[in-house]
Design a protein around this motif. Structure first.
Motif, short mmCIF file in Angstrom:
data_model
loop_
_atom_site.label_atom_id
_atom_site.label_comp_id
_atom_site.label_asym_id
_atom_site.label_seq_id
_atom_site.Cartn_x
_atom_site.Cartn_y
_atom_site.Cartn_z
N GLY A 62 13.12 -14.41 49.98
CA GLY A 62 14.56 -14.27 49.89
C GLY A 62 15.35 -15.13 50.85
O GLY A 62 16.58 -14.95 50.97
N ILE A 63 14.72 -16.09 51.51
CA ILE A 63 15.44 -16.93 52.49
C ILE A 63 16.26 -18.01 51.80
O ILE A 63 17.30 -18.44 52.29
CB ILE A 63 14.45 -17.52 53.49
N GLY A 64 15.80 -18.47 50.67
CA GLY A 64 16.50 -19.50 49.91
C GLY A 64 15.78 -19.75 48.60
O GLY A 64 14.96 -18.93 48.18
N TRP A 65 16.07 -20.86 47.97
CA TRP A 65 15.39 -21.23 46.73
C TRP A 65 15.04 -22.71 46.81
O TRP A 65 15.65 -23.47 47.57
CB TRP A 65 16.27 -20.94 45.51
N GLN A 66 14.05 -23.10 46.04
CA GLN A 66 13.69 -24.51 45.98
C GLN A 66 14.62 -25.22 45.02
O GLN A 66 14.65 -24.93 43.82
CB GLN A 66 12.23 -24.69 45.54
N GLY A 67 15.38 -26.16 45.56
CA GLY A 67 16.34 -26.88 44.74
C GLY A 67 15.68 -27.92 43.87
O GLY A 67 14.45 -28.09 43.86
N LYS A 68 16.49 -28.66 43.14
CA LYS A 68 15.96 -29.67 42.23
C LYS A 68 15.27 -30.81 42.99
O LYS A 68 14.48 -31.55 42.40
CB LYS A 68 17.09 -30.21 41.36
N HIS A 69 15.55 -30.93 44.27
CA HIS A 69 14.89 -31.94 45.12
C HIS A 69 13.60 -31.40 45.74
O HIS A 69 12.99 -32.07 46.57
CB HIS A 69 15.83 -32.45 46.20
#
Length: 377
Positions: free
Chosen positions: A145-152
């Protein structure tokens, strides 16, 4: 106070800015992405990615007793937009994360203190990892839940934007996991479009062989000629895809002194860096992650940046490096001089006839073929 709350409070008291709990598993989608990355050769010369793929894709293969992963993150947000640094062609742009102390050392110390507390106070077994172990850190951080993996493919946080260091404590404790963070990239593709070397074949995939961070840090040979002009003045890493992310509007500059940029690592003069010998390199980058590249690879990068600088005042510096002991440096000096002063390169063409290194000799042939003839040879 429940167990998870106690652990998170302890981690924050040690200086971490975000903490989450994930199960000791990364998920089928992330495993498939890793498998495709390695199978396609997109890991380039990072052979350890293939060698450790089985352990990397499954935390249980790394440590069968692990039940939960405590993911800890530290904010290293810059106080300015790193994209502004690319206009300073006489100076070297260093990735934000490498402008002070090596984050591995600081995070590992804090993680060990957290792990010791868990072991002694909660009677659980623990193992600590910071980047160097075969752990899929970003997928675990997303599951925590810390973040998400972006398109990069990098982690993005709604609170900290692109600027988080990650470390993990694996434990035998069966902790209640946090809800995974949803993907908030939407239709945005700024990170994909800004890449100078087109390193993203599709959203959420990276071809490291085209990535400037890989080329300037991990790659051991000459920088492939097709990427040299695109590298610009980037001499260690690249922040473009991170810096352009719209979620950075919520980010704040780091308050950790170990991550605040050192003056001498903030846009240093390329001409000063090019003349560093091994001792000078080690002294200048003591305690910095840059030190692990070694002097020769670093000066290679500096010479690429000098070749892109359009600065005629550095010709004598580049010319001196035609006789460097390192073939890697000599080859890039040939290319840089061909860009800055082709007539000077022609005057020194006698060196090409005695060059013992095959790759450097090829650099001479290519540079001389592209250099206009000078009347002074």
């Amino acid at each position: 106070m429940d167990l998870v709350t106690r652990i998170k409070a302890e981690a924050r008291s040690l200086g971490f800015d975000a903490v989450g709990i994930a199960p000791a598993a990364v998920g089928a989608r992330e495993q498939a992405r890793l498998d495709a990355f390695v199978a396609g050769g997109e890991h380039g010369g990072m052979t350890w990615m293939a060698d450790t793929a089985e352990r990397r894709r499954d935390p249980a293969a790394l440590w069968p007793d692990a039940r939960s992963v405590i993911v800890c993150a530290a904010n290293y947000g810059p106080g300015h937009d790193p994209l502004d640094d690319l206009a300073r062609r006489d100076r070297g742009a260093i990735a934000v994360y490498a402008r002070n102390k090596d984050y591995h050392d600081l995070l590992k110390k804090r993680l060990k203190r957290l792990a010791r507390w868990i072991h002694e106070d909660l009677a659980a077994e623990v193992k600590v990892f910071v980047d160097t172990a075969p752990v899929l850190e970003k997928p675990l951080a997303a599951r925590a839940g810390i973040g998400w993996q972006g398109k990069h493919t990098n982690l993005v946080s709604r609170e900290f934007g692109s600027w988080l260091f990650l470390g993990e404590v694996f434990t035998t404790l069966d902790l209640a996991p946090d809800a995974p963070e949803a993907d908030h990239c939407g239709s945005c593709r700024r990170c994909l479009d800004i890449c100078p070397t087109d390193a993203f074949p599709t959203p959420y995939t990276l071809d490291a062989r085209r990535c400037i961070s890989y080329l300037t840090i991990e790659h051991k040979g000459p920088i492939p000629s097709e990427f040299r002009a695109a590298i610009g003045n980037r001499i260690y890493g690249c922040d473009d895809c991170l810096a352009v992310c719209p979620w950075n509007k919520f980010a704040a500059a780091t308050r950790e002194l170990a991550f605040v940029p050192r003056d001498d690592l903030t846009l240093p003069l390329l001409s000063e860096l090019a003349v560093l010998d091994d001792a000078g390199f080690r002294a200048r980058f003591a305690g910095s992650p840059i030190k692990r590249t070694g002097r020769d690879r670093f000066v290679r990068n500096v010479l690429v940046a000098l070749g892109n600088s359009d600065d005629s005042s550095v010709v004598s510096v580049v010319e001196r490096l035609l006789g460097d002991d390192s073939p890697l440096v000599r080859g890039m000096a040939v290319w840089a001089l061909g860009r800055l002063a082709p007539d000077t390169l022609r005057r020194r063409a006698d060196l090409a006839d005695t060059e013992p290194d095959v790759e450097v000799a090829a650099e001479w042939r290519a540079a001389l073929a592209g250099a206009p003839l000078g009347d002074d040879r």
